[in-house]
Design an enzyme around this catalytic site. Structure first.
Site, PDB file in Angstrom:
ATOM      1  N   ASN A  11     -18.870   5.687  23.156  1.00  0.00           N
ATOM      2  CA  ASN A  11     -18.498   6.655  23.900  1.00  0.00           C
ATOM      3  C   ASN A  11     -19.619   7.434  24.327  1.00  0.00           C
ATOM      4  OD1 ASN A  11     -17.021   8.651  25.346  1.00  0.00           O
ATOM      5  ND2 ASN A  11     -15.939   9.587  23.780  1.00  0.00           N
ATOM      6  N   LYS A  13     -19.906   9.933  26.591  1.00  0.00           N
ATOM      7  CA  LYS A  13     -19.113  11.246  26.981  1.00  0.00           C
ATOM      8  C   LYS A  13     -19.767  11.727  28.170  1.00  0.00           C
ATOM      9  CE  LYS A  13     -17.975  12.390  22.270  1.00  0.00           C
ATOM     10  NZ  LYS A  13     -17.493  13.444  21.376  1.00  0.00           N
ATOM     11  N   HIS A 100      -8.048  10.700  24.475  1.00  0.00           N
ATOM     12  CA  HIS A 100      -9.216  11.435  23.801  1.00  0.00           C
ATOM     13  C   HIS A 100      -8.934  13.108  23.392  1.00  0.00           C
ATOM     14  CE1 HIS A 100     -13.279  12.904  22.330  1.00  0.00           C
ATOM     15  NE2 HIS A 100     -13.256  11.483  21.923  1.00  0.00           N
ATOM     16  N   GLU A 102     -10.887  15.557  23.550  1.00  0.00           N
ATOM     17  CA  GLU A 102     -11.506  16.477  24.193  1.00  0.00           C
ATOM     18  C   GLU A 102     -10.592  16.324  25.508  1.00  0.00           C
ATOM     19  OE1 GLU A 102     -15.467  14.561  24.173  1.00  0.00           O
ATOM     20  OE2 GLU A 102     -15.679  15.380  22.082  1.00  0.00           O
ATOM     21  N   GLU A 169      -8.906   9.292  15.608  1.00  0.00           N
ATOM     22  CA  GLU A 169     -10.144  10.032  15.678  1.00  0.00           C
ATOM     23  C   GLU A 169      -9.619  11.511  15.099  1.00  0.00           C
ATOM     24  OE1 GLU A 169     -13.372   8.831  18.264  1.00  0.00           O
ATOM     25  OE2 GLU A 169     -12.010  10.029  19.601  1.00  0.00           O
ATOM     26  N   GLY A 175     -17.758  14.855  15.808  1.00  0.00           N
ATOM     27  CA  GLY A 175     -19.208  15.882  16.235  1.00  0.00           C
ATOM     28  C   GLY A 175     -19.210  16.620  15.120  1.00  0.00           C
ATOM     29  N   SER A 206     -17.981  11.166  13.940  1.00  0.00           N
ATOM     30  CA  SER A 206     -18.891  11.430  13.278  1.00  0.00           C
ATOM     31  C   SER A 206     -19.563  10.118  12.499  1.00  0.00           C
ATOM     32  CB  SER A 206     -19.082  12.500  12.207  1.00  0.00           C
ATOM     33  OG  SER A 206     -18.939  13.804  12.924  1.00  0.00           O
ATOM     34  N   GLY A 227     -19.343   8.119  19.064  1.00  0.00           N
ATOM     35  CA  GLY A 227     -20.009   8.945  20.156  1.00  0.00           C
ATOM     36  C   GLY A 227     -21.310   9.242  20.185  1.00  0.00           C
ATOM     37  N   GLY A 228     -21.633  10.388  19.362  1.00  0.00           N
ATOM     38  CA  GLY A 228     -23.221  11.042  19.259  1.00  0.00           C
ATOM     39  C   GLY A 228     -24.146   9.787  19.064  1.00  0.00           C
TER      40      GLY A 228
HETATM   41  C1  PEP Z   1     -15.745  10.323  20.001  1.00  0.00           C
HETATM   42  O1  PEP Z   1     -15.670  11.688  20.578  1.00  0.00           O
HETATM   43  O2  PEP Z   1     -15.015   9.726  20.544  1.00  0.00           O
HETATM   44  C2  PEP Z   1     -16.660  10.484  18.645  1.00  0.00           C
HETATM   45  C3  PEP Z   1     -16.452   9.478  17.965  1.00  0.00           C
HETATM   46  O3  PEP Z   1     -17.541  11.254  18.549  1.00  0.00           O
HETATM   47  P1  PEP Z   1     -18.707  11.518  17.774  1.00  0.00           P
HETATM   48  O4  PEP Z   1     -18.963  10.095  17.062  1.00  0.00           O
HETATM   49  O5  PEP Z   1     -19.853  11.968  18.167  1.00  0.00           O
HETATM   50  O6  PEP Z   1     -18.199  12.263  16.463  1.00  0.00           O
END
Ligand code: PEP
Length: 245
Positions: A11, A13, A100, A102, A169, A175, A206, A227-228
């Protein structure tokens, strides 16, 4: 370490421009020579601006492209700034992330999520359906209640379970660098599978090359939503390698 079929969903983002697509070269090269390539499914969910270009770039690979959200309408309409599932399918997306946190935070309800899922499936997209509790819900021991509600209303009247993957999640893990305790995650994934008659469950929040060995202890997981760490090909590849070696 696993021998299971696993999903690795990236992802991105709201990150990335046209040049970011070059970072996929490393992943394409890695996948070509990876011994366990038939065990894994990689899905990249870039911003909508990159979907078309990414689909073209990945055309001859086994890497798939998805979107991070969609509008709930199945038809064209006067919805400024929105893109519906049919439009995503039209440019070659195969998956869409729905629900999601967010986006839930901005007012997306379980009812809207349910409509999005219906219409995404109708358009022929596969759905990555995100659920998860906030930190205060966790503190108040409401996790199962919250997940139950998100599943019940989000998947209301959905028959095509085979085209749905759940991404668990926890909002507090996204994050933050913090991941759930092994026994807690194992129990939550078991709970979700029981409630959904065995829909595949990914973990997201994370995930990185340093903690992946702890997550890989959870043998009822079907993959990860990243994500990140997915924005750096090296980290993304490391996560995959460490899951299989
Ligand atoms: C996400 O927002 O879908 C996610 C998994 O983010 P992160 O891995 O950065 O925590």
């Amino acid at each position: 370490m696993t021998n299971k079929y696993m999903y690795f969903v990236a992802n991105w983002k709201m990150f990335g421009g046209v040049k970011s697509l070059n970072s996929l070269d490393k992943v394409i090269k890695f996948l070509r020579s990876f011994k366990k390539k038939n065990f894994i499914k990689i899905v990249y969910c870039p911003p909508n601006t990159l979907i078309d270009l990414m689909v073209k770039k990945l055309k001859k690979t086994k890497i798939y492209v998805g979107a991070q959200n969609c509008h709930e309408s199945e038809k064209f309409g006067a919805f400024t700034g929105s893109v519906n599932p049919m439009m995503l399918k039209n440019v070659g997306a195969r998956y869409v992330i729905i629900g999601h946190s967010e986006i839930r935070e901005k007012g997306e309800t379980n009812k809207i999520i349910n409509l999005k899922i219906h219409n995404a499936l109708k358009s022929g997209l596969k759905v990555i359906f995100c659920i998860g509790e906030t930190s205060s819900e966790k503190k108040n021991k409401m996790t199962k209640n919250v997940l139950n509600k998100q599943i019940k209303f989000g998947l209301d009247r959905i028959r095509n379970n085979k085209s749905i993957i759940i991404a668990y999640e926890p909002v507090w893990a996204i994050g933050s660098g913090i991941i759930p305790k092994t026994n807690e995650l194992l129990e939550t994934v078991e709970f979700i599978k029981k409630k959904t008659k065995n829909i595949k469950v990914l973990y997201g929040g994370s995930v990185n090359p340093k903690n992946i060995h702890r997550l890989n202890l959870i043998d009822n997981l079907d993959g990860y939503l990243i994500g990140g760490a997915s924005q750096e090909s090296k980290k993304f590849i490391d996560i995959i390698k460490k899951t299989y070696n």
